[in-house]
Motif scaffolding. Structure first.
Motif, PDB file in Angstrom:
ATOM      1  N   VAL A 136       0.821  -1.226   0.000  1.00 17.19           N
ATOM      2  CA  VAL A 136       0.000   0.000   0.000  1.00 17.19           C
ATOM      3  C   VAL A 136       0.848   1.266   0.000  1.00 17.19           C
ATOM      4  CG1 VAL A 136      -2.007  -1.057   1.097  1.00 17.19           C
ATOM      5  CG2 VAL A 136      -0.258   0.010   2.514  1.00 17.19           C
ATOM      6  N   GLU A 137       2.135   1.154   0.314  1.00 20.22           N
ATOM      7  CA  GLU A 137       3.024   2.320   0.363  1.00 20.22           C
ATOM      8  C   GLU A 137       3.736   2.605  -0.959  1.00 20.22           C
ATOM      9  OE1 GLU A 137       4.491   2.304   4.986  1.00 20.22           O
ATOM     10  OE2 GLU A 137       5.488   0.943   3.586  1.00 20.22           O
ATOM     11  N   VAL A 138       3.736   1.660  -1.869  1.00 22.79           N
ATOM     12  CA  VAL A 138       4.451   1.846  -3.135  1.00 22.79           C
ATOM     13  C   VAL A 138       3.762   2.942  -3.944  1.00 22.79           C
ATOM     14  CG1 VAL A 138       5.140   0.745  -5.294  1.00 22.79           C
ATOM     15  CG2 VAL A 138       5.210  -0.541  -3.163  1.00 22.79           C
ATOM     16  N   PRO A 139       4.505   3.987  -4.353  1.00 25.57           N
ATOM     17  CA  PRO A 139       3.889   5.070  -5.131  1.00 25.57           C
ATOM     18  C   PRO A 139       3.312   4.550  -6.445  1.00 25.57           C
ATOM     19  CG  PRO A 139       6.050   5.728  -4.328  1.00 25.57           C
ATOM     20  CD  PRO A 139       5.904   4.276  -4.038  1.00 25.57           C
ATOM     21  N   ARG A 140       2.079   4.946  -6.742  1.00 24.03           N
ATOM     22  CA  ARG A 140       1.427   4.532  -7.982  1.00 24.03           C
ATOM     23  C   ARG A 140       1.907   5.372  -9.161  1.00 24.03           C
ATOM     24  NH1 ARG A 140       0.815   1.248  -4.736  1.00 24.03           N
ATOM     25  NH2 ARG A 140      -1.080   0.250  -4.091  1.00 24.03           N
ATOM     26  N   SER A 141       2.372   6.567  -8.874  1.00 27.55           N
ATOM     27  CA  SER A 141       2.875   7.455  -9.918  1.00 27.55           C
ATOM     28  C   SER A 141       4.227   8.005  -9.471  1.00 27.55           C
ATOM     29  CB  SER A 141       1.885   8.603 -10.144  1.00 27.55           C
ATOM     30  OG  SER A 141       2.449   9.591 -10.959  1.00 27.55           O
ATOM     31  N   ILE A 142       5.234   7.851 -10.324  1.00 26.87           N
ATOM     32  CA  ILE A 142       6.563   8.413 -10.055  1.00 26.87           C
ATOM     33  C   ILE A 142       6.892   9.345 -11.208  1.00 26.87           C
ATOM     34  CG2 ILE A 142       9.011   7.936  -9.736  1.00 26.87           C
ATOM     35  CD1 ILE A 142       8.229   5.195  -8.630  1.00 26.87           C
ATOM     36  N   GLU A 143       6.952  10.635 -10.903  1.00 26.17           N
ATOM     37  CA  GLU A 143       7.182  11.650 -11.936  1.00 26.17           C
ATOM     38  C   GLU A 143       8.582  12.245 -11.787  1.00 26.17           C
ATOM     39  OE1 GLU A 143       5.512  16.055 -13.171  1.00 26.17           O
ATOM     40  OE2 GLU A 143       4.405  14.865 -11.717  1.00 26.17           O
ATOM     41  N   PRO A 144       9.464  12.028 -12.752  1.00 28.74           N
ATOM     42  CA  PRO A 144      10.792  12.656 -12.668  1.00 28.74           C
ATOM     43  C   PRO A 144      10.695  14.135 -13.022  1.00 28.74           C
ATOM     44  CG  PRO A 144      10.646  11.237 -14.600  1.00 28.74           C
ATOM     45  CD  PRO A 144       9.346  11.128 -13.877  1.00 28.74           C
ATOM     46  N   VAL A 145      11.350  14.983 -12.224  1.00 31.95           N
ATOM     47  CA  VAL A 145      11.375  16.426 -12.454  1.00 31.95           C
ATOM     48  C   VAL A 145      12.819  16.922 -12.338  1.00 31.95           C
ATOM     49  CG1 VAL A 145       9.005  16.829 -11.659  1.00 31.95           C
ATOM     50  CG2 VAL A 145      10.866  16.892 -10.012  1.00 31.95           C
ATOM     51  N   ASP A 146      13.068  18.143 -12.822  1.00 28.91           N
ATOM     52  CA  ASP A 146      14.405  18.727 -12.745  1.00 28.91           C
ATOM     53  C   ASP A 146      14.757  19.190 -11.336  1.00 28.91           C
ATOM     54  OD1 ASP A 146      14.840  18.307 -15.448  1.00 28.91           O
ATOM     55  OD2 ASP A 146      13.993  20.251 -15.995  1.00 28.91           O
ATOM     56  N   HIS A 147      13.775  19.750 -10.634  1.00 28.81           N
ATOM     57  CA  HIS A 147      13.991  20.186  -9.250  1.00 28.81           C
ATOM     58  C   HIS A 147      12.656  20.246  -8.520  1.00 28.81           C
ATOM     59  CE1 HIS A 147      12.599  24.006 -10.862  1.00 28.81           C
ATOM     60  NE2 HIS A 147      12.435  24.414  -9.628  1.00 28.81           N
ATOM     61  N   ILE A 148      12.710  20.200  -7.210  1.00 27.20           N
ATOM     62  CA  ILE A 148      11.527  20.331  -6.365  1.00 27.20           C
ATOM     63  C   ILE A 148      11.612  21.685  -5.686  1.00 27.20           C
ATOM     64  CG2 ILE A 148      10.353  19.417  -4.327  1.00 27.20           C
ATOM     65  CD1 ILE A 148      11.317  16.640  -5.250  1.00 27.20           C
ATOM     66  N   PRO A 149      10.615  22.554  -5.913  1.00 30.07           N
ATOM     67  CA  PRO A 149      10.682  23.900  -5.336  1.00 30.07           C
ATOM     68  C   PRO A 149      10.645  23.883  -3.814  1.00 30.07           C
ATOM     69  CG  PRO A 149       8.565  23.528  -6.409  1.00 30.07           C
ATOM     70  CD  PRO A 149       9.399  22.329  -6.666  1.00 30.07           C
ATOM     71  N   ARG A 150      11.516  24.688  -3.218  1.00 30.76           N
ATOM     72  CA  ARG A 150      11.594  24.796  -1.762  1.00 30.76           C
ATOM     73  C   ARG A 150      11.582  26.257  -1.347  1.00 30.76           C
ATOM     74  NH1 ARG A 150      12.847  20.196   0.953  1.00 30.76           N
ATOM     75  NH2 ARG A 150      13.440  18.422  -0.317  1.00 30.76           N
ATOM     76  N   SER A 151      11.132  26.494  -0.133  1.00 32.11           N
ATOM     77  CA  SER A 151      11.127  27.852   0.416  1.00 32.11           C
ATOM     78  C   SER A 151      12.535  28.207   0.894  1.00 32.11           C
ATOM     79  CB  SER A 151      10.134  27.938   1.575  1.00 32.11           C
ATOM     80  OG  SER A 151      10.597  27.159   2.658  1.00 32.11           O
TER      81      SER A 151
END
Length: 120
Positions: free
Chosen positions: A96-111
């Protein structure tokens, strides 16, 4: 009246005779997948242990059958594939913990303080 704290939302409704308070967790901390509580932090920790992983964000995605399922955005290093990552998650996490969608991105925005900006 709506009161937002660091990890919960409290909504209050009052009338002359009745008082009602609803308390729920903010989205993103825990998911309820087919009746099972799932921690986004645990999934993220497993993702970050994967060789070649630079950063990860875990969130809930609506699902008609299960209500909500884990999904993630990841920043992968060169030579790392989403297929290998999915296999790693299947071996390291409960089903139940396995991600159903894995989306590769260039960066994850952070504050400025380093927290993930989920609304972007």
């Amino acid at each position: 009246m709506l009161v937002v704290t660091t990890n919960a939302v409290r909504s209050e409704w009052r009338s002359a005779r009745r008082w009602l308070a609803l308390l729920r967790r903010l989205p993103g901390e825990r998911l309820k997948v087919a009746g099972t509580r799932v921690s986004c932090a645990r999934i993220r920790d497993v993702l970050l242990r994967f060789p070649g992983m630079h950063d990860a964000e875990v969130f809930g995605m609506e699902d008609k059958a299960r209500g909500e399922v884990p999904a993630c955005r990841v920043v992968l290093g060169p030579g790392t594939s989403v297929g290998r990552l999915h296999g790693w998650c299947a071996a390291e996490l409960n089903p139940v913990e396995v991600p159903r969608s894995i989306e590769p991105v260039d960066h994850i925005p952070r504050s400025a303080t380093g927290k993930i900006m989920r609304w972007l």
